[in-house]
Design an enzyme around this catalytic site. Sequence first.
Site, PDB file in Angstrom:
ATOM      1  N   LYS A  13       0.830  -1.216   0.000  1.00 25.58           N
ATOM      2  CA  LYS A  13       0.000   0.000   0.000  1.00 25.58           C
ATOM      3  C   LYS A  13       0.864   1.266   0.000  1.00 25.58           C
ATOM      4  O   LYS A  13       0.662   2.164  -0.821  1.00 25.58           O
ATOM      5  CB  LYS A  13      -0.935   0.019   1.232  1.00 25.58           C
ATOM      6  CG  LYS A  13      -1.875  -1.180   1.300  1.00 25.58           C
ATOM      7  CD  LYS A  13      -2.803  -1.110   2.488  1.00 25.58           C
ATOM      8  CE  LYS A  13      -2.116  -1.173   3.848  1.00 25.58           C
ATOM      9  NZ  LYS A  13      -1.410  -2.459   4.109  1.00 25.58           N
ATOM     10  N   ARG A  87      -9.397   0.165   9.299  1.00 22.50           N
ATOM     11  CA  ARG A  87      -8.927  -1.198   9.521  1.00 22.50           C
ATOM     12  C   ARG A  87      -9.945  -2.032  10.290  1.00 22.50           C
ATOM     13  O   ARG A  87      -9.683  -3.202  10.567  1.00 22.50           O
ATOM     14  CB  ARG A  87      -7.633  -1.147  10.324  1.00 22.50           C
ATOM     15  CG  ARG A  87      -6.419  -1.766   9.596  1.00 22.50           C
ATOM     16  CD  ARG A  87      -5.228  -1.359  10.399  1.00 22.50           C
ATOM     17  NE  ARG A  87      -4.024  -2.061  10.215  1.00 22.50           N
ATOM     18  CZ  ARG A  87      -2.931  -1.510   9.667  1.00 22.50           C
ATOM     19  NH1 ARG A  87      -2.972  -0.298   9.158  1.00 22.50           N
ATOM     20  NH2 ARG A  87      -1.815  -2.186   9.644  1.00 22.50           N
ATOM     21  N   ARG A 126      11.468  -6.221   4.504  1.00 20.09           N
ATOM     22  CA  ARG A 126      11.274  -4.765   4.355  1.00 20.09           C
ATOM     23  C   ARG A 126      12.336  -4.008   5.141  1.00 20.09           C
ATOM     24  O   ARG A 126      12.680  -4.349   6.266  1.00 20.09           O
ATOM     25  CB  ARG A 126       9.883  -4.374   4.862  1.00 20.09           C
ATOM     26  CG  ARG A 126       9.685  -2.866   4.902  1.00 20.09           C
ATOM     27  CD  ARG A 126       8.223  -2.460   4.901  1.00 20.09           C
ATOM     28  NE  ARG A 126       7.502  -2.846   6.091  1.00 20.09           N
ATOM     29  CZ  ARG A 126       6.198  -2.604   6.283  1.00 20.09           C
ATOM     30  NH1 ARG A 126       5.484  -2.012   5.336  1.00 20.09           N
ATOM     31  NH2 ARG A 126       5.616  -2.983   7.391  1.00 20.09           N
ATOM     32  N   ARG A 159      11.901  -2.712  10.842  1.00 19.04           N
ATOM     33  CA  ARG A 159      10.917  -2.408  11.895  1.00 19.04           C
ATOM     34  C   ARG A 159      10.743  -3.603  12.822  1.00 19.04           C
ATOM     35  O   ARG A 159      10.660  -4.738  12.362  1.00 19.04           O
ATOM     36  CB  ARG A 159       9.562  -2.070  11.251  1.00 19.04           C
ATOM     37  CG  ARG A 159       9.420  -0.619  10.852  1.00 19.04           C
ATOM     38  CD  ARG A 159       8.204  -0.371   9.983  1.00 19.04           C
ATOM     39  NE  ARG A 159       6.959  -0.920  10.491  1.00 19.04           N
ATOM     40  CZ  ARG A 159       5.793  -0.801   9.861  1.00 19.04           C
ATOM     41  NH1 ARG A 159       5.716  -0.141   8.714  1.00 19.04           N
ATOM     42  NH2 ARG A 159       4.700  -1.320  10.364  1.00 19.04           N
TER      43      ARG A 159
END
Length: 217
Positions: A13, A87, A126, A159
Site C-alpha cells: 500500500k 482497519r 522490508r 521495523r
Amino acid sequence: MRIVLLGAPGAGKGTQCKRIVARYGLMHLSSGDILRQERAAGTELGKKAEDYMDSGALVPDDIIVEMMAAAIKKTPEAGFILDGFPRTVNQAVELDESLARNGQRIDAVLNLRVSDRVVVERLTGRRSCPQCGAVYHVKNLKPKADRLCDNDGAELIHRSDDSREVVNNRLKTYRQQTRPVVDYYKKNNTVYDIDASKDADQVTSLVLENLDVLVSV
Ligand code: ADP
Ligand code: AMP
C-alpha cells in the site's frame, strides 16, 4: 478524489501510494506512519499506541478515528488516499459518517490482494528509512547503496513489528478485523480488486488503469 487503499500489511500500500499521489495531487495519509511519527515525538497519543503496535494488535478505534479525522481536515481540495485506515468496520462507518457531514464520500476503494506467503516474505525483508519513511526490500526493491536510503543516506532499519512472530499476529489481526472492511465497502462502493503479487511496476500500472478512468469520468 477520496480513495481508500485496502490490503494486508505488506501488500504494498505505502509503496503504491508514494508512486501515485503526485499524478493526481492527492495527499497520502498513512495511519501507521502518523502513529510512528507520534511515537518518535513522544506524544501522549504515541505512548497510548505503542504496546498495541509492538504486539501486532490494532490501536483502539476511538484513538484512530480522532487522529485520522484531524489529518483529513488538513487535506487539499484535490483529495486524499488513505493507507492503513480504516482497519475495522467500525472505523469505516465512522469515516463515512464524518465525510457525509461535509457532503462528501469515498469515491473509490482499491483492494491489494496478496497471499500470506507473500506478506511474510515482503515484511521480513522490508527495510525502512527512519528519517523520510522511504521503503525498500532486501531483494525486491533494493536501495542504490547497501542499507542506505536513496533520498537522504540514512541507515535503513528493520521495523521491530516486521519480525516473523509479530507478522503472524498482524496477519491474524488482519483476517479477523480488517478483511470484513472489504465486504463493507463492496455493499456501498465500487471496489477494485488488484493482484498485488505482481512486481511493483506492474501493480502501479493496474492501480493507475483504474484511477485514470475514475478521474476522467
Ligand atoms: P504496506 O504499506 O502495505 O504495509 P509496503 O508498501 O511497505 O506495504 O511494502 C512491503 C514490502 O514489500 C516493502 O519491503 C516493499 O519494498 C515491498 N514491496 C512492495 N510492493 C512490492 C511488489 N509489488 N513486489 C515485491 N515487493 C514489494
Ligand atoms: P502499518 O504501518 O499500517 O502496518 O501499521 C502499524 C501498526 O499501527 C499496526 O500494526 C497497528 O498496531 C497500528 N495501526 C495502524 N493503522 C491502524 C488503524 N487504522 N487502526 C488500528 N491500528 C492501526
